[in-house]
Design a protein around this motif. Structure first.
Motif: not given
Length: 91
Positions: A40, A67, A71
């Motif tokens: 990730a 964030k 991911r």
């Protein structure tokens, strides 16, 4: 204009589903936090705080930063697809 009111209810339900899917993935995927974090592109220490039951300051998935979620989500989707394929072959 009842559309806005209904949309809000559906939106809340969708949010809950995302959280449950992330939690399920982290518990059942069988991968290490380091392995997932590497794929990730996130810090494994952050991910470990969501995965480990032994950490004193365990973080809740619903408090995950956007964030990190963004991911992590494609990996969760890929894992879910693999689970569905395996279930089809078992039946």
């Amino acid at each position: 204009l009842g559309v806005g009111r209904n949309f809000g209810i559906k939106e809340k339900k969708l949010e809950t589903d995302f959280i449950k899917e992330i939690e399920r993935f982290l518990k059942e995927c069988g991968r290490t936090s380091y392995d997932i974090a590497k794929e990730a592109g996130i810090n494994p220490v952050l991910l470990n705080s969501y995965m480990s039951e032994k950490i004193a300051k365990k973080s809740k998935v619903e408090n995950m930063r956007l964030k990190i979620f963004v991911r992590l989500w494609p990996i969760v989707v890929k894992w879910k697809q693999q689970q569905e394929k395996e279930n089809v072959f078992k039946d």
